[in-house]
Design an enzyme around this catalytic site. Structure first.
Site, short mmCIF file in Angstrom:
data_model
loop_
_atom_site.label_atom_id
_atom_site.label_comp_id
_atom_site.label_asym_id
_atom_site.label_seq_id
_atom_site.Cartn_x
_atom_site.Cartn_y
_atom_site.Cartn_z
CG HIS A 97 -1.94 1.08 1.22
ND1 HIS A 97 -3.31 0.83 1.13
CD2 HIS A 97 -1.83 2.42 1.26
CE1 HIS A 97 -3.97 1.97 1.14
NE2 HIS A 97 -3.08 2.97 1.21
CG ASP B 274 -1.25 5.71 3.10
OD1 ASP B 274 -1.60 5.40 1.95
OD2 ASP B 274 -2.03 6.25 3.92
CG ASP B 275 0.42 8.90 1.03
OD1 ASP B 275 0.34 8.80 -0.20
OD2 ASP B 275 -0.53 8.63 1.80
CD GLU C 291 -7.11 6.68 5.50
OE1 GLU C 291 -7.73 6.71 4.42
OE2 GLU C 291 -5.98 7.18 5.65
CG HIS D 95 -7.57 3.97 0.36
ND1 HIS D 95 -7.00 3.45 -0.76
CD2 HIS D 95 -6.58 4.67 0.99
CE1 HIS D 95 -5.73 3.81 -0.82
NE2 HIS D 95 -5.45 4.55 0.23
CG HIS E 217 -1.15 6.52 -2.23
ND1 HIS E 217 -2.39 6.53 -2.84
CD2 HIS E 217 -1.34 5.97 -1.01
CE1 HIS E 217 -3.29 6.02 -2.01
NE2 HIS E 217 -2.67 5.67 -0.88
N1 ADE Z 1 -4.35 9.09 -0.99
C1 ADE Z 1 -3.10 9.09 -0.54
N2 ADE Z 1 -3.05 8.69 0.74
C2 ADE Z 1 -4.33 8.42 1.11
C3 ADE Z 1 -4.96 7.96 2.29
N3 ADE Z 1 -4.25 7.69 3.40
N4 ADE Z 1 -6.29 7.82 2.30
C4 ADE Z 1 -7.00 8.09 1.20
N5 ADE Z 1 -6.47 8.51 0.07
C5 ADE Z 1 -5.15 8.68 0.00
ZN ZN Z 2 -3.48 5.00 0.92
#
Ligand code: ADE
Ligand code: ZN
Length: 330
Positions: free
Chosen positions: A12, A273-274, A195, A192, A14
């Site tokens: 997971h 994630d990011d 969350e 997703h 991006h």
């Molecule tokens: N796009 C990038 N990170 C995200 C996240 N944590 N939740 C939803 N969309 C995303």
């Molecule tokens: Zn994500």
């Protein structure tokens, strides 16, 4: 063996969300764009909450304007991930940001990303695959166009279809057509959910989109019957604890439900994630999990086997990655 050198699988992630702030600043400067509002005085990405995060994510992404930009981004991201011990990475790729969902443009962007991935694999041994992703708050029509891009380019590199974005917008069933198209193209499916939405969001996503994996999914923990169902059905959660904590979903690592979900038999995996947005890396995630829950190398090896089973790649790639997870002979 240290946690840093442990081989890792990340499901997971991006691609734009992994863009180092320096690279984004550099590209903005080259194009004469002023995006200073997305950085703090130390040069890190700055946001107060989830919606502001999504906003600055899109501002950062707006500096990436050509296939060459995405090639540079991919090389930089894969070099960094390989340094963290990541041997296999599935990254979310967005036709919305790569050519505005125009199929010909999407093919050019994808070609540049894939070529960069091949170069990174040769240089650093890391294997990347793509999950084409629609953005929920852009709406179902654009999701259908993104799914068409996914279906038309499905193959050895594009192995999945997913949905990111604001979970508070629309209902999963609004996106069923897009997911049906992707399923027909034999793509692995993930979305997703759980969350920012609660257990009902996870239930609806499973029922209406019929995904094998859920991005995050951690709020399922609020509904014991749903936890049992996830465990029984073998639904895989792509858990990103550092992301959840950075965005304020949980106050600290000890409060994060990943260990409770795992103890209840849910298939959990760990991802970033990011990473630069949340000041994390795969090694940091492992270290914080080891500190909070006493997880050791055996636990992480088990998590990586779950992740490998859940990966959307073909059987040959899975076998190749399995060899990289085996302990080195001493
Ligand atoms: N796009 C990038 N990170 C995200 C996240 N944590 N939740 C939803 N969309 C995303
Ligand atoms: Zn994500």
């Amino acid at each position: 063996m240290s946690l840093a050198s442990l081989p890792k699988i990340e499901l997971h992630h991006h691609l734009e969300g992994a863009a180092p702030p320096e690279l984004v600043r550099d590209m903005a400067r080259a194009r004469g764009l002023d995006i200073s509002r997305i950085f703090d005085r130390h040069g890190a990405y700055v946001f107060a909450d989830f919606l502001q995060f999504l906003d600055i994510y899109e501002v950062a992404t707006s500096v990436l304007r050509s296939p060459e930009d995405y090639a540079r981004l991919t090389l930089s991201v894969l070099e960094g991930a390989a340094a963290e011990g990541v041997v296999y990475l599935e990254s979310f790729l967005s036709p919305d940001f790569c050519g505005g969902r125009d199929l010909a443009a999407w093919r050019d962007y994808l070609h540049a990303i894939e070529e960069a991935a091949v170069r990174a694999e040769a240089a650093h041994g890391i294997v990347m695959r793509g999950i084409v992703t629609c953005i929920r708050h852009f709406g179902p029509d654009k999701a259908r166009e993104a799914a068409l891009c996914a279906a038309e380019t499905a193959g050895a590199f594009v192995v999945g279809f997913g949905m990111a974005g604001d979970e508070g917008r629309g209902r999963p069933r609004d996106f069923a057509y897009a997911f049906d198209m992707a399923r027909e193209a034999k793509l692995g499916l993930t979305a997703h959910a759980g969350e920012w939405g609660g257990p009902a969001s996870v239930r609806e996503t499973l029922a209406d989109l019929r995904v094998a994996r859920i991005g995050h999914g951690v709020r399922a923990v609020e509904d014991p019957a749903l936890v049992d169902r996830l465990a029984e059905a073998g639904v895989v959660l792509e858990v990103c604890p550092g992301s959840n904590i950075a965005l304020g979903l949980y106050p600290d690592w000890a409060a994060h439900p990943i260990a409770r979900l795992r103890a209840r038999g849910v298939k959990v995996t760990v991802s970033t994630d990011d990473p630069p947005f949340f000041h994390t890396t795969m090694t940091r995630e492992y270290e914080r999990l080891a500190d909070a829950f006493g997880w050791d190398e055996g636990d992480f090896a088990a998590l990586n086997r779950v992740a490998l089973d859940a990966a959307f790649c073909d059987a040959d790639t899975r076998a190749e990655i399995a060899k990289k997870l085996e302990p080195a002979d001493v």
